[in-house]
Design a protein around this motif. Structure first.
Motif, short mmCIF file in Angstrom:
data_model
loop_
_atom_site.label_atom_id
_atom_site.label_comp_id
_atom_site.label_asym_id
_atom_site.label_seq_id
_atom_site.Cartn_x
_atom_site.Cartn_y
_atom_site.Cartn_z
N PRO A 152 26.52 40.27 47.52
CA PRO A 152 25.98 40.73 48.81
C PRO A 152 26.32 39.85 50.00
CG PRO A 152 24.30 40.75 47.09
CD PRO A 152 25.45 39.98 46.56
N ILE A 153 26.86 38.66 49.74
CA ILE A 153 27.21 37.77 50.85
C ILE A 153 28.44 38.27 51.59
CG2 ILE A 153 28.13 35.45 51.34
CD1 ILE A 153 26.20 34.34 49.28
N TYR A 154 29.28 39.04 50.93
CA TYR A 154 30.55 39.47 51.51
C TYR A 154 30.52 40.94 51.90
CZ TYR A 154 32.17 35.06 49.58
OH TYR A 154 32.31 33.73 49.29
N SER A 155 31.34 41.31 52.86
CA SER A 155 31.50 42.72 53.20
C SER A 155 32.23 43.42 52.06
CB SER A 155 32.30 42.87 54.50
OG SER A 155 33.65 42.43 54.32
N THR A 156 31.99 44.70 51.93
CA THR A 156 32.63 45.45 50.84
C THR A 156 34.14 45.46 50.99
OG1 THR A 156 32.26 47.50 52.10
CG2 THR A 156 30.63 46.93 50.43
N ARG A 157 34.65 45.53 52.21
CA ARG A 157 36.09 45.54 52.41
C ARG A 157 36.71 44.21 51.98
NH1 ARG A 157 38.81 46.74 58.25
NH2 ARG A 157 38.05 44.63 58.70
N PHE A 158 36.09 43.11 52.37
CA PHE A 158 36.60 41.80 51.97
C PHE A 158 36.58 41.66 50.45
CE2 PHE A 158 36.13 37.34 50.85
CZ PHE A 158 37.13 36.74 51.61
N TYR A 159 35.49 42.11 49.85
CA TYR A 159 35.35 42.00 48.39
C TYR A 159 36.46 42.77 47.69
CZ TYR A 159 32.46 40.73 44.38
OH TYR A 159 31.97 40.15 43.24
N ASP A 160 36.75 43.98 48.18
CA ASP A 160 37.81 44.79 47.57
C ASP A 160 39.18 44.16 47.76
OD1 ASP A 160 36.02 46.66 46.65
OD2 ASP A 160 36.32 48.05 48.33
N GLU A 161 39.43 43.67 48.98
CA GLU A 161 40.76 43.14 49.30
C GLU A 161 41.02 41.78 48.66
OE1 GLU A 161 41.00 43.14 53.55
OE2 GLU A 161 41.28 45.33 53.68
N HIS A 162 39.97 41.05 48.30
CA HIS A 162 40.13 39.72 47.73
C HIS A 162 39.44 39.62 46.38
CE1 HIS A 162 40.61 39.24 52.12
NE2 HIS A 162 41.48 38.30 51.80
N TYR A 163 39.54 40.70 45.61
CA TYR A 163 38.82 40.75 44.34
C TYR A 163 39.31 39.69 43.35
CZ TYR A 163 36.35 42.72 40.34
OH TYR A 163 35.51 42.90 39.27
N ASP A 164 40.60 39.42 43.33
CA ASP A 164 41.12 38.38 42.43
C ASP A 164 40.53 37.01 42.79
OD1 ASP A 164 42.60 40.23 41.07
OD2 ASP A 164 44.49 39.78 42.11
N TRP A 165 40.42 36.74 44.09
CA TRP A 165 39.81 35.49 44.55
C TRP A 165 38.34 35.43 44.14
CZ3 TRP A 165 36.07 34.48 48.52
CH2 TRP A 165 35.96 33.14 48.90
N MET A 166 37.65 36.56 44.25
CA MET A 166 36.24 36.60 43.87
C MET A 166 36.08 36.32 42.37
SD MET A 166 34.64 37.04 46.71
CE MET A 166 33.12 36.82 45.80
N LYS A 167 36.97 36.84 41.56
CA LYS A 167 36.87 36.60 40.12
C LYS A 167 37.09 35.12 39.80
CE LYS A 167 35.93 39.35 37.73
NZ LYS A 167 34.56 39.87 37.44
N LYS A 168 37.99 34.48 40.54
CA LYS A 168 38.20 33.04 40.35
C LYS A 168 36.95 32.25 40.75
CE LYS A 168 43.22 33.20 41.04
NZ LYS A 168 44.34 32.83 41.94
N ARG A 169 36.31 32.70 41.82
CA ARG A 169 35.08 32.02 42.25
C ARG A 169 33.99 32.20 41.19
NH1 ARG A 169 34.32 29.75 46.83
NH2 ARG A 169 32.13 30.26 47.15
N ALA A 170 33.95 33.38 40.57
CA ALA A 170 32.96 33.61 39.52
C ALA A 170 33.17 32.64 38.36
CB ALA A 170 33.04 35.05 39.03
N GLN A 171 34.42 32.43 37.97
CA GLN A 171 34.72 31.51 36.87
C GLN A 171 34.28 30.09 37.19
OE1 GLN A 171 38.93 31.98 36.17
NE2 GLN A 171 38.71 34.06 35.38
N LYS A 172 34.36 29.73 38.47
CA LYS A 172 33.98 28.38 38.89
C LYS A 172 32.47 28.25 39.09
CE LYS A 172 34.84 25.03 42.62
NZ LYS A 172 35.59 24.78 43.89
N LEU A 173 31.87 29.26 39.73
CA LEU A 173 30.47 29.13 40.14
C LEU A 173 29.46 29.45 39.05
CD1 LEU A 173 30.63 30.60 43.76
CD2 LEU A 173 30.41 28.20 43.09
N ILE A 174 29.80 30.34 38.13
CA ILE A 174 28.82 30.69 37.09
C ILE A 174 28.42 29.48 36.27
CG2 ILE A 174 28.54 31.97 34.93
CD1 ILE A 174 29.95 34.34 36.33
N PRO A 175 29.35 28.66 35.78
CA PRO A 175 28.92 27.44 35.07
C PRO A 175 28.13 26.48 35.97
CG PRO A 175 31.23 27.94 34.61
CD PRO A 175 30.82 28.83 35.74
N TYR A 176 28.53 26.39 37.24
CA TYR A 176 27.82 25.50 38.18
C TYR A 176 26.38 25.96 38.36
CZ TYR A 176 26.65 23.29 42.64
OH TYR A 176 26.03 22.58 43.65
#
Length: 275
Positions: A152-176
């Motif tokens: 919810p922090i990001y706009s839907t358009r940004f989330y769609d356009e940068h989905y690969d980046w978001m998945k990388k952030r998930a890999q980093k932030l979930i353990p944190y």
């Protein structure tokens, strides 16, 4: 890169460059490391001051509940420690609440303010979002907290356009987010905003203030920034279209331009325009 002691607690901060100072204040899940991409532009003609709030980043983790006022007092101690008595302050989200409180508590210390995605209060809406965050922190790993807070922090358009980046952030932030001391800190940070309400004091903020809103901010919607602009006497408002709550990541060049332009334009008398 440096530390100082505030009320027997270690506080981490960094400074870069020279010129009129800019104190850049983190959002609730951010740290000094979050500003890596901005260090060069913000320190090219200014002194940039970054700091991890208590319970954030490399600053000390607390063992007790507190309010935003503790972070405000810590910032005043930081400025005294580094010998700065007049600064420009940029705050985003949680950092904007502290920036506004600081301007009320220490008006002679603030030259100009830039408030991104901020509010004068923790509304009932935002309070209950915070409760959802704290419920998610009870889960055994960081996955529930990540998916409750980050999309919810990001706009839907940004989330769609940068989905690969978001998945990388998930890999980093979930353990944190699954780390016990991080969970405890996030719970205290979230609780520290509950009851925050300076709406009736906004008229006492006298410094030039730029308020920046985003049309797709689902966390702190535009109506909250409109309240700021309507009640801070010397303020102006900019609305960023097609942008969510994390405006510094969605439109980084615009974020930097708005901050640096507002802070660095000289004090001028523009009355001749209307002659």
């Amino acid at each position: 890169m440096s530390e100082f002691i505030f009320e027997d607690k270690k506080v981490y901060y960094e400074t870069y460059g020279e010129g009129q100072p800019i104190l850049l204040l983190n959002g609730i899940m951010m740290s000094t490391a979050s500003w890596e991409a901005f260090k060069s532009s913000f320190s090219a003609y200014n002194k940039l001051i970054l700091v991890d709030f208590l319970d954030q980043g490399k600053s000390e983790r607390l063992k007790f509940s507190y309010t935003l006022c503790l972070q405000v007092k810590m910032l005043k101690a930081l400025l005294e420690h580094i010998g700065e008595n007049l600064v420009n302050i940029v705050g985003i989200s949680y950092g904007s609440s502290i920036a506004l409180n600081f301007a009320l508590s220490y008006p002679v210390c603030v030259k100009r303010l830039v408030i991104f995605n901020g509010a004068a209060r923790t509304s009932k809406w935002l309070t209950e979002i915070g409760w959802a965050w704290k419920e998610a922190l009870k889960l055994p790993d960081g996955k529930g907290f990540y998916y409750t807070t980050i999309p919810p922090i990001y706009s839907t358009r940004f989330y769609d356009e940068h989905y690969d980046w978001m998945k990388k952030r998930a890999q980093k932030l979930i353990p944190y987010f699954g780390t016990t001391h991080v969970k405890e800190s996030l719970r205290r940070l979230t609780t520290s905003s509950e009851g925050y309400d300076i709406a009736d004091k906004l008229c006492d903020i006298k410094c030039k203030t730029l308020i920046v809103s985003a049309t797709e901010d689902m966390l702190i919607p535009q109506v909250e920034q409109e309240i700021l602009q309507a009640n801070i006497p010397n303020s102006q408002m900019v609305i960023i279209p097609h942008c969510g709550h994390a405006s510094m990541y969605e439109v980084p060049m615009l974020f930097a331009a708005l901050c640096l332009g507002w802070i660095n334009v000289p004090e001028e008398d523009f009355s001749s325009i209307l002659r």
